[in-house]
Design a protein around this motif. Structure first.
Motif, short mmCIF file in Angstrom:
data_model
loop_
_atom_site.label_atom_id
_atom_site.label_comp_id
_atom_site.label_asym_id
_atom_site.label_seq_id
_atom_site.Cartn_x
_atom_site.Cartn_y
_atom_site.Cartn_z
N ILE A 20 0.83 -1.21 0.00
CA ILE A 20 0.00 0.00 0.00
C ILE A 20 0.86 1.25 0.00
O ILE A 20 0.63 2.19 -0.78
N LEU A 21 1.88 1.28 0.85
CA LEU A 21 2.76 2.45 0.90
C LEU A 21 3.55 2.60 -0.39
O LEU A 21 3.79 3.72 -0.87
N ALA A 22 3.95 1.48 -0.99
CA ALA A 22 4.67 1.54 -2.26
C ALA A 22 3.78 2.12 -3.37
O ALA A 22 4.24 2.90 -4.20
N ALA A 23 2.50 1.74 -3.38
CA ALA A 23 1.57 2.26 -4.37
C ALA A 23 1.38 3.76 -4.20
O ALA A 23 1.34 4.53 -5.17
N LYS A 24 1.25 4.21 -2.94
CA LYS A 24 1.13 5.64 -2.68
C LYS A 24 2.39 6.38 -3.11
O LYS A 24 2.32 7.47 -3.71
N ALA A 25 3.54 5.80 -2.78
CA ALA A 25 4.81 6.44 -3.14
C ALA A 25 4.97 6.53 -4.65
O ALA A 25 5.47 7.54 -5.18
N LEU A 26 4.54 5.50 -5.37
CA LEU A 26 4.64 5.51 -6.83
C LEU A 26 3.78 6.62 -7.42
O LEU A 26 4.21 7.36 -8.32
N ALA A 27 2.56 6.77 -6.93
CA ALA A 27 1.66 7.80 -7.46
C ALA A 27 2.22 9.20 -7.23
O ALA A 27 2.20 10.05 -8.12
N ILE A 28 2.73 9.46 -6.03
CA ILE A 28 3.23 10.80 -5.74
C ILE A 28 4.55 11.06 -6.49
O ILE A 28 4.85 12.20 -6.84
N THR A 29 5.31 10.02 -6.78
CA THR A 29 6.50 10.17 -7.61
C THR A 29 6.13 10.60 -9.02
O THR A 29 6.76 11.48 -9.62
N ILE A 30 5.08 10.02 -9.56
CA ILE A 30 4.62 10.35 -10.91
C ILE A 30 4.12 11.79 -10.97
O ILE A 30 4.39 12.51 -11.93
N ILE A 31 3.40 12.22 -9.94
CA ILE A 31 2.91 13.60 -9.90
C ILE A 31 4.07 14.58 -9.77
O ILE A 31 4.05 15.67 -10.36
N THR A 32 5.10 14.20 -9.04
CA THR A 32 6.24 15.09 -8.84
C THR A 32 7.08 15.23 -10.10
O THR A 32 7.55 16.32 -10.43
N ASP A 33 7.28 14.13 -10.81
CA ASP A 33 8.12 14.17 -12.02
C ASP A 33 7.54 13.27 -13.11
O ASP A 33 8.01 12.17 -13.34
N PRO A 34 6.47 13.74 -13.77
CA PRO A 34 5.85 12.94 -14.83
C PRO A 34 6.73 12.90 -16.08
O PRO A 34 7.31 13.90 -16.47
N THR A 35 6.83 11.71 -16.67
CA THR A 35 7.57 11.56 -17.93
C THR A 35 6.77 10.68 -18.88
O THR A 35 5.90 9.91 -18.47
N GLU A 36 7.10 10.80 -20.17
CA GLU A 36 6.28 10.18 -21.21
C GLU A 36 6.43 8.66 -21.31
O GLU A 36 5.66 8.03 -22.01
N ASP A 37 7.41 8.09 -20.60
CA ASP A 37 7.64 6.65 -20.74
C ASP A 37 6.99 5.82 -19.65
O ASP A 37 7.00 4.59 -19.70
N LEU A 38 6.39 6.47 -18.66
CA LEU A 38 5.93 5.73 -17.49
C LEU A 38 4.73 4.85 -17.77
O LEU A 38 4.61 3.76 -17.22
N PHE A 39 3.81 5.30 -18.61
CA PHE A 39 2.63 4.49 -18.88
C PHE A 39 3.00 3.13 -19.46
O PHE A 39 2.54 2.09 -19.00
N HIS A 40 3.85 3.15 -20.48
CA HIS A 40 4.21 1.89 -21.13
C HIS A 40 5.05 1.00 -20.21
O HIS A 40 5.03 -0.22 -20.33
N LYS A 41 5.76 1.61 -19.28
CA LYS A 41 6.57 0.84 -18.35
C LYS A 41 5.72 0.18 -17.27
O LYS A 41 6.03 -0.94 -16.83
N LEU A 42 4.65 0.85 -16.86
CA LEU A 42 3.91 0.41 -15.67
C LEU A 42 2.53 -0.17 -15.94
O LEU A 42 1.98 -0.86 -15.08
N GLN A 43 1.96 0.10 -17.09
CA GLN A 43 0.57 -0.29 -17.33
C GLN A 43 0.30 -1.77 -17.10
O GLN A 43 -0.61 -2.15 -16.37
N THR A 44 1.10 -2.62 -17.73
CA THR A 44 0.85 -4.06 -17.64
C THR A 44 0.92 -4.56 -16.21
O THR A 44 0.06 -5.31 -15.74
N THR A 45 1.95 -4.12 -15.49
CA THR A 45 2.12 -4.55 -14.10
C THR A 45 0.96 -4.09 -13.23
O THR A 45 0.41 -4.86 -12.44
N LEU A 46 0.56 -2.82 -13.37
CA LEU A 46 -0.52 -2.30 -12.54
C LEU A 46 -1.84 -3.02 -12.83
O LEU A 46 -2.56 -3.39 -11.90
N CYS A 47 -2.16 -3.20 -14.09
CA CYS A 47 -3.42 -3.89 -14.43
C CYS A 47 -3.41 -5.33 -13.92
O CYS A 47 -4.43 -5.83 -13.42
N ARG A 48 -2.26 -6.00 -14.04
CA ARG A 48 -2.18 -7.39 -13.57
C ARG A 48 -2.34 -7.46 -12.06
O ARG A 48 -3.05 -8.34 -11.54
#
Length: 463
Positions: free
Chosen positions: A169-197
């Motif tokens: 749970i804490l890792a998921a929160k940390a990941l979200a706030i990391t993305i808001i702090t420094d969004p980049t164009e490659d994150l969706f393709h890197k994380l989508q499959t893992t998050l959906c699974r």
């Protein structure tokens, strides 16, 4: 828990694709109390306010009704979205700690997160909590930049293979706030499959809910094309239509509410919502029959958003007066059984269900009075008042967020409310800190240099 809906839908409809590219509570503890902080886990209280001669300010603090043990189900909540004063939200205390101090602590915490062989699960939990606290209180893009890849990799490992539910749970929160702090164009393709699974397969229901919110942040800020955003919306719609059964969370209030909330925030990115409205409106209307208020309100706010999006600015050849600068025209009817929908919204706005507590009846009444008004008048956003002020002018939108002495944010459209709620879900008490420094907030709410003019200590910032 009883069924979230009274009637079930059949098979989900497909969502059309556009051939275009896309457009924590900040803890109140100080940095030196890092061993006891639990960033993002404290629910803010909600105090009622009345409109007494000035603009009604709905609380910016998001209230949660905890129905289950925080220990066993820390993310269980009835989410009641509301906005207003953020003056009391906490930050790191710079009176006692220099900026060098928080940067040093952040560096230590990042090392603990990334060097997994030298850490225990308890150490990682503590490190994630402190990391969330600091990134909420400080805009730390420069500090995390060089370590971001390693940080994200470690967060994903804790989500997938964490020793405890709390670590995930804490890792998921940390990941979200990391993305808001420094969004980049490659994150969706890197994380989508893992998050959906993980949303589908992980056994923890609270973690599923948080991962849905993290998936929303990844899609919104991680470089997803418009067609990919619609794919994620379709994934979320399947969760909504199945009452959570499609991801192994049958009739779970938290999971279904999260799916509705993130579906709505992603919908704000669509310029043309006619196809998505056609494929989703039945599922949203059916969720108005939910036994859970959080599900009802999230569905209702999405319906109000879709009605708002059915109107677009008129083209030049559609203006009756060539000197007219702004006129909105309804392009399509969002729901063919409009009268039936109004009846359902009127019933919910009465807050008359016997099994509801007095508090929940008041919440239901307030939320659906707004939603009903906007479905009847789609160009009038949340908290719109037809009453006249002392100058005999219609008061209009009364939903505001006080930002210290710098002004007031006026939330007069549903898309603005959805995006603001989305940011508050991730940043929680740290929203105000990021509002001041993080350009992502301005971009998300479509601010620019001219819009962000502040007029005195009682001025207003117009979204």
């Amino acid at each position: 828990m009883s069924d979230l809906r009274r009637k079930a839908l059949g098979s989900g409809k497909t969502v059309s694709r556009k051939a275009q590219s896309r457009a924590s509570s900040a803890a109140s503890s100080r940095a030196n109390s890092r061993t006891t902080s639990r960033a993002g886990s404290r629910a803010a209280s909600r105090a009622g306010t009345d409109d007494e001669g000035g603009d009604l300010s709905d609380e910016t603090n998001f209230r949660y009704d905890i129905k289950k043990s925080k220990k066993n189900y820390p993310n269980s909540k009835n989410f009641v979205p509301s906005l207003g004063s953020v003056d009391e939200l906490a930050t790191l205390d710079d009176d006692d700690e220099t900026s060098k101090g928080w940067q040093e602590e952040l560096g230590d915490r990042m090392m603990e997160i990334t060097e997994r062989k030298k850490s225990s699960f308890a150490g990682r939990e503590e490190a994630f909590a402190a990391y969330i606290r600091i990134l909420s209180a400080k805009y730390a893009k420069e500090e995390i930049y060089s370590k971001k890849t390693d940080l994200i990799d470690s967060m994903v490992r804790s989500i997938k293979n964490g020793r405890t539910e709390k670590e995930g749970i804490l890792a998921a929160k940390a990941l979200a706030i990391t993305i808001i702090t420094d969004p980049t164009e490659d994150l969706f393709h890197k994380l989508q499959t893992t998050l959906c699974r993980q949303i589908t397969d992980n056994a923890s229901l609270p973690l599923k809910s948080l991962l849905i919110h993290t998936l929303g942040a990844t899609t919104f800020y991680g470089g997803a094309a418009l067609s990919e955003t619609e794919e994620i919306m379709n994934f979320l719609l399947e969760i909504i239509e199945s009452d959570g059964h499609s991801v192994g969370a049958g009739d779970d209030e938290g999971v279904v509410t999260a799916a509705l909330e993130e579906w709505g925030s992603l919908c704000t990115q669509l310029e043309d919502a006619e196809a998505i409205t056609s494929s989703s409106i039945d599922a949203l209307v059916d969720q108005l029959d939910s036994s859970e208020i959080s599900v009802q309100i999230a569905a209702g706010e999405n319906i109000a958003l879709l009605y708002e999006k059915s109107y677009t600015l008129a083209e030049e050849d559609e203006l009756d007066d060539p000197n007219e600068h702004k006129k909105f025209i309804q392009r399509y009817v969002p729901y063919p059984r409009h009268d039936n929908l109004l009846e359902s919204l009127q019933r919910l706005s009465s807050g008359s269900k016997k099994h509801l507590s007095k508090r929940n009846k008041k919440t239901q009444h307030s939320a659906f009075a707004d939603i009903l008004h906007s479905v009847e008048n789609p160009l009038k956003g949340p908290r719109y008042s037809e009453a006249l002020d002392k100058n005999d002018r219609v008061r209009g939108s009364r939903m505001t967020v006080r930002v210290h002495s710098k002004g007031v944010l006026r939330v007069d459209r549903w898309w603005k409310l959805h995006r603001l709620q989305f940011l508050r879900r991730v940043l929680q008490g740290g929203f105000l800190n990021h509002w001041v420094e993080n350009p992502v907030i301005f971009e998300s709410l479509r601010y620019d240099a001219e819009t962000v003019a502040v007029v005195g200590t009682r001025g207003r910032l117009w979204i």
